[in-house]
Design a protein around this motif. Structure first.
Motif, PDB file in Angstrom:
ATOM      1  N   VAL A 203       4.467 -16.807  -2.403  1.00 29.31           N
ATOM      2  CA  VAL A 203       4.788 -15.883  -3.488  1.00 29.31           C
ATOM      3  C   VAL A 203       4.996 -14.513  -2.841  1.00 29.31           C
ATOM      4  CG1 VAL A 203       3.986 -14.756  -5.598  1.00 29.31           C
ATOM      5  CG2 VAL A 203       3.453 -17.174  -5.185  1.00 29.31           C
ATOM      6  N   PRO A 204       6.235 -14.050  -2.717  1.00 30.13           N
ATOM      7  CA  PRO A 204       6.489 -12.746  -2.109  1.00 30.13           C
ATOM      8  C   PRO A 204       6.055 -11.620  -3.032  1.00 30.13           C
ATOM      9  CG  PRO A 204       8.534 -13.686  -2.912  1.00 30.13           C
ATOM     10  CD  PRO A 204       7.485 -14.746  -3.104  1.00 30.13           C
ATOM     11  N   LEU A 205       5.630 -10.516  -2.447  1.00 33.06           N
ATOM     12  CA  LEU A 205       5.157  -9.357  -3.197  1.00 33.06           C
ATOM     13  C   LEU A 205       6.046  -8.163  -2.874  1.00 33.06           C
ATOM     14  CD1 LEU A 205       1.328  -9.782  -2.526  1.00 33.06           C
ATOM     15  CD2 LEU A 205       2.632 -10.588  -4.503  1.00 33.06           C
ATOM     16  N   GLU A 206       6.620  -7.592  -3.885  1.00 35.53           N
ATOM     17  CA  GLU A 206       7.550  -6.485  -3.684  1.00 35.53           C
ATOM     18  C   GLU A 206       6.841  -5.163  -3.983  1.00 35.53           C
ATOM     19  OE1 GLU A 206      11.005  -7.349  -5.993  1.00 35.53           O
ATOM     20  OE2 GLU A 206      11.561  -9.077  -4.751  1.00 35.53           O
ATOM     21  N   ALA A 207       5.824  -4.866  -3.183  1.00 32.77           N
ATOM     22  CA  ALA A 207       5.104  -3.611  -3.322  1.00 32.77           C
ATOM     23  C   ALA A 207       4.309  -3.381  -2.050  1.00 32.77           C
ATOM     24  CB  ALA A 207       4.171  -3.640  -4.532  1.00 32.77           C
ATOM     25  N   ASP A 208       3.839  -2.165  -1.872  1.00 31.01           N
ATOM     26  CA  ASP A 208       3.026  -1.826  -0.726  1.00 31.01           C
ATOM     27  C   ASP A 208       1.569  -2.093  -1.075  1.00 31.01           C
ATOM     28  OD1 ASP A 208       2.137  -0.904   1.679  1.00 31.01           O
ATOM     29  OD2 ASP A 208       2.269   1.217   1.134  1.00 31.01           O
ATOM     30  N   ILE A 209       0.975  -3.095  -0.452  1.00 29.51           N
ATOM     31  CA  ILE A 209      -0.401  -3.494  -0.755  1.00 29.51           C
ATOM     32  C   ILE A 209      -1.378  -2.644   0.047  1.00 29.51           C
ATOM     33  CG2 ILE A 209      -2.063  -5.396  -0.648  1.00 29.51           C
ATOM     34  CD1 ILE A 209       0.073  -5.794  -2.710  1.00 29.51           C
ATOM     35  N   ASP A 210      -2.427  -2.208  -0.603  1.00 31.20           N
ATOM     36  CA  ASP A 210      -3.559  -1.578   0.064  1.00 31.20           C
ATOM     37  C   ASP A 210      -4.484  -2.708   0.525  1.00 31.20           C
ATOM     38  OD1 ASP A 210      -5.933  -0.374   0.796  1.00 31.20           O
ATOM     39  OD2 ASP A 210      -6.174   0.778  -1.051  1.00 31.20           O
ATOM     40  N   PHE A 211      -4.415  -3.053   1.800  1.00 31.24           N
ATOM     41  CA  PHE A 211      -5.156  -4.210   2.289  1.00 31.24           C
ATOM     42  C   PHE A 211      -6.659  -3.969   2.276  1.00 31.24           C
ATOM     43  CE2 PHE A 211      -1.193  -5.995   3.104  1.00 31.24           C
ATOM     44  CZ  PHE A 211      -1.304  -7.269   3.625  1.00 31.24           C
ATOM     45  N   VAL A 212      -7.097  -2.764   2.593  1.00 30.44           N
ATOM     46  CA  VAL A 212      -8.533  -2.485   2.561  1.00 30.44           C
ATOM     47  C   VAL A 212      -9.041  -2.551   1.126  1.00 30.44           C
ATOM     48  CG1 VAL A 212     -10.334  -0.806   3.072  1.00 30.44           C
ATOM     49  CG2 VAL A 212      -8.409  -1.087   4.651  1.00 30.44           C
ATOM     50  N   GLY A 213      -8.320  -1.912   0.185  1.00 30.60           N
ATOM     51  CA  GLY A 213      -8.719  -1.967  -1.220  1.00 30.60           C
ATOM     52  C   GLY A 213      -8.711  -3.375  -1.763  1.00 30.60           C
ATOM     53  N   THR A 214      -7.706  -4.165  -1.374  1.00 29.76           N
ATOM     54  CA  THR A 214      -7.636  -5.563  -1.816  1.00 29.76           C
ATOM     55  C   THR A 214      -8.801  -6.364  -1.253  1.00 29.76           C
ATOM     56  OG1 THR A 214      -5.227  -5.489  -2.058  1.00 29.76           O
ATOM     57  CG2 THR A 214      -6.234  -7.656  -1.728  1.00 29.76           C
ATOM     58  N   TYR A 215      -9.154  -6.094   0.016  1.00 34.38           N
ATOM     59  CA  TYR A 215     -10.280  -6.807   0.620  1.00 34.38           C
ATOM     60  C   TYR A 215     -11.576  -6.505  -0.128  1.00 34.38           C
ATOM     61  CZ  TYR A 215     -13.805  -8.206   4.053  1.00 34.38           C
ATOM     62  OH  TYR A 215     -14.892  -8.782   4.668  1.00 34.38           O
ATOM     63  N   VAL A 216     -11.815  -5.235  -0.415  1.00 30.04           N
ATOM     64  CA  VAL A 216     -13.035  -4.864  -1.127  1.00 30.04           C
ATOM     65  C   VAL A 216     -13.046  -5.479  -2.523  1.00 30.04           C
ATOM     66  CG1 VAL A 216     -14.350  -2.941  -2.108  1.00 30.04           C
ATOM     67  CG2 VAL A 216     -13.356  -2.745   0.185  1.00 30.04           C
ATOM     68  N   SER A 217     -11.942  -5.338  -3.255  1.00 30.39           N
ATOM     69  CA  SER A 217     -11.854  -5.886  -4.605  1.00 30.39           C
ATOM     70  C   SER A 217     -12.009  -7.406  -4.592  1.00 30.39           C
ATOM     71  CB  SER A 217     -10.504  -5.503  -5.226  1.00 30.39           C
ATOM     72  OG  SER A 217     -10.337  -6.100  -6.490  1.00 30.39           O
ATOM     73  N   GLY A 218     -11.297  -8.060  -3.667  1.00 28.10           N
ATOM     74  CA  GLY A 218     -11.335  -9.514  -3.605  1.00 28.10           C
ATOM     75  C   GLY A 218     -12.665 -10.058  -3.139  1.00 28.10           C
ATOM     76  N   ARG A 219     -13.309  -9.344  -2.209  1.00 26.18           N
ATOM     77  CA  ARG A 219     -14.610  -9.836  -1.741  1.00 26.18           C
ATOM     78  C   ARG A 219     -15.659  -9.728  -2.832  1.00 26.18           C
ATOM     79  NH1 ARG A 219     -18.373 -11.966  -1.310  1.00 26.18           N
ATOM     80  NH2 ARG A 219     -19.759 -12.375   0.452  1.00 26.18           N
ATOM     81  N   ARG A 220     -15.562  -8.703  -3.668  1.00 29.26           N
ATOM     82  CA  ARG A 220     -16.512  -8.588  -4.764  1.00 29.26           C
ATOM     83  C   ARG A 220     -16.288  -9.678  -5.814  1.00 29.26           C
ATOM     84  NH1 ARG A 220     -19.306  -4.234  -3.446  1.00 29.26           N
ATOM     85  NH2 ARG A 220     -18.335  -2.249  -2.852  1.00 29.26           N
ATOM     86  N   GLY A 221     -15.089 -10.254  -5.853  1.00 31.80           N
ATOM     87  CA  GLY A 221     -14.780 -11.269  -6.849  1.00 31.80           C
ATOM     88  C   GLY A 221     -14.705 -12.678  -6.319  1.00 31.80           C
ATOM     89  N   ASN A 222     -15.034 -12.878  -5.026  1.00 36.31           N
ATOM     90  CA  ASN A 222     -14.965 -14.196  -4.417  1.00 36.31           C
ATOM     91  C   ASN A 222     -16.296 -14.569  -3.779  1.00 36.31           C
ATOM     92  OD1 ASN A 222     -12.179 -15.688  -4.230  1.00 36.31           O
ATOM     93  ND2 ASN A 222     -11.681 -13.507  -4.089  1.00 36.31           N
TER      94      ASN A 222
END
Length: 463
Positions: A203-222
């Motif tokens: 699934v391609p993503l057409e935006a600039d991802i904040d990888f650190v923010g995604t890691y923090v958000s995702g780790r809190r939810g996984n």
């Protein structure tokens, strides 16, 4: 080639004033390091920043960069070459961090016919390392100035509040193509070309991802078995791995933890219990899991003492983010004439990301997937001078390389597979990351762009 001067780590420890995830966010966002690797295992977070020594494996051979320089042309035994280069690292107590591409599976025994110009392995021994455990930060660095700078970050009361996640609908792209690939794979299985193959979709993503923010958000939810955040040599990923490829302890104990068989995890207690019962009773899921455990046993038996390999846990259910899996644990005792790289070679790639038998499954993957997998369904790993190795299977992650960002997930295809159900399984797995993406602009799925088959993160994969 130069021998290099032996270096030493200066060490320090700091009492943590915040949770480890906030501290990791502060260090990675500090701007002190261009490249870094974060690896979480068993409630211990490790951060590796800067490059003291670096090993890169490609089609031409293996190269060591740093105070000691060495190049070993391809000789058909790439992991043996990596071992030789790590032996030349000139610092006591080193730990190496990095990743391997899925295509190392083709090349590890010397066959380059299915390998193009991509990087197969990238390891660094960091200049600065931080380990967070039991309320303490243990720091070490060969650079006293860098050690002081990281210490200052730890004292700055970091705030790890990521931007608001912008979930992506992963069901709106590639459904027909994936279902068609599944049906073709089922036909191959009925034609006795293989027993099981894992096919993935992107699934391609057409935006600039904040990888650190995604890691923090995702780790809190996984609730992963391992997690990782990596920016190394132009490859970026943040992920929440459901399982390890293999773990080797310093005393020679070897562990593999195959996961196969999946149902959604919805958050509704009654619904999840019903899905769990359905999972444990589904003949297709039980068969898929059982043959994966059999191959894991066979893999470890190749490098362990005779009679030492056993199934310590069979068909438990593990909750991993947005899904629940059938899980088993296989363990053995490494033979005296084998080492951690032999164990890694035996287990890699994970059977739950490739198929049964593996060589035939590789052909199925290449036939049904348009691009090299790269980092997806490879490994993020740590390797210690004392003989320990820990390798996480790279799944449930977001990837970026060469300006392209994407998600990727797959499902295990067996003879009883139904294309619609397998597509839905990929969606359930993608949701482990898609719900937690943090970006500065709206994210939406689009047409899969072309990206070069190089340096280790690419399309189509598994579990």
């Amino acid at each position: 080639m130069t021998s290099g001067t032996k270096q030493r780590y200066f060490e320090h420890r700091v009492r943590l004033s915040d949770d480890p995830l906030s501290v990791i966010s502060a260090i990675t966002s500090s701007g002190l390091f261009d490249d870094y690797v974060v690896y979480e295992r068993d409630d211990c977070w490790s951060f590796a920043g800067g490059v003291l020594a670096e090993i890169v494996l490609e089609r031409s051979g293996a190269a060591l960069h740093g105070p000691a320089e060495m190049f070993l042309p391809w000789d058909g035994s790439p992991l043996r070459q990596v071992r030789k280069l790590l032996d030349r690292v000139r610092v006591d107590g080193w730990r190496a961090y990095g990743w391997t591409a899925f295509e190392l599976a083709y090349a590890k025994d010397g066959d380059l016919s299915s390998v193009d110009g991509q990087r197969l392995l990238h390891l660094v021994v960091p200049r600065t390392e931080v380990r967070l455990e039991d309320g303490w930060a243990w720091l070490r660095s060969t650079d006293t100035g860098e050690l002081a700078a990281v210490t200052a970050v730890l004292h700055s009361a970091p705030d790890a509040t990521p931007g608001r996640p912008q979930p992506v609908d992963v069901r709106g792209i590639g459904a027909d193509e994936y279902r068609s690939a599944v049906q073709s794979a089922v036909d191959d299985i009925h034609a006795h070309r293989f027993e099981k193959v894992i096919l993935s979709r992107t699934v391609p993503l057409e935006a600039d991802i904040d990888f650190v923010g995604t890691y923090v958000s995702g780790r809190r939810g996984n609730s992963p078995a391992r997690s990782f955040l990596l920016r190394l040599g132009g490859v970026e990923t943040a992920g929440f791995s459901p399982e390890i490829v293999v773990r080797v302890d310093p005393d020679g104990r070897v562990v593999s933890q195959p996961l196969a068989g999946t149902r959604a995890l919805t958050g509704d207690t009654d619904r999840d219990a019903l899905l769990r019962t359905e999972l444990l009773a589904d003949p297709k899921e039980v068969y898929e899991h059982a043959i994966s455990v059999k191959i894991a046993c066979d893999d470890l038996s190749d490098v362990c003492d005779p009679g030492s390999v056993n199934v310590e846990e069979f068909m438990a259910v593990r909750e991993r983010g947005s899904v629940q899996h059938l899980a088993s644990r296989v363990a053995g005792r490494l033979a005296s004439d084998r080492d951690l790289w032999d164990a890694f070679a035996a287990a890699f790639p994970a059977v739950t990301a490739s198929g049964v038998p593996k060589d035939a499954a590789y052909r199925g993957i290449r036939a049904h997937e348009a691009q090299a997998r790269g980092l997806y369904s490879g490994a993020v790993l740590t390797v210690d001078q004392n003989g320990a190795l820990d390798a996480a299977l790279v799944l449930r992650a977001v990837y970026r390389q060469n300006g392209v960002t994407w998600l990727q997930a797959g499902a295990g295809i067996v003879g009883q597979s139904r294309p619609g159900r397998e597509f839905e399984e990929t969606c359930e797995k993608l949701d482990s990351v898609a719900r937690f993406l943090v970006a500065t602009n709206m994210i939406h799925a689009g047409t899969v762009p072309a990206r070069p088959a190089e340096a280790g993160a690419s399309s189509t994969g598994a579990a």
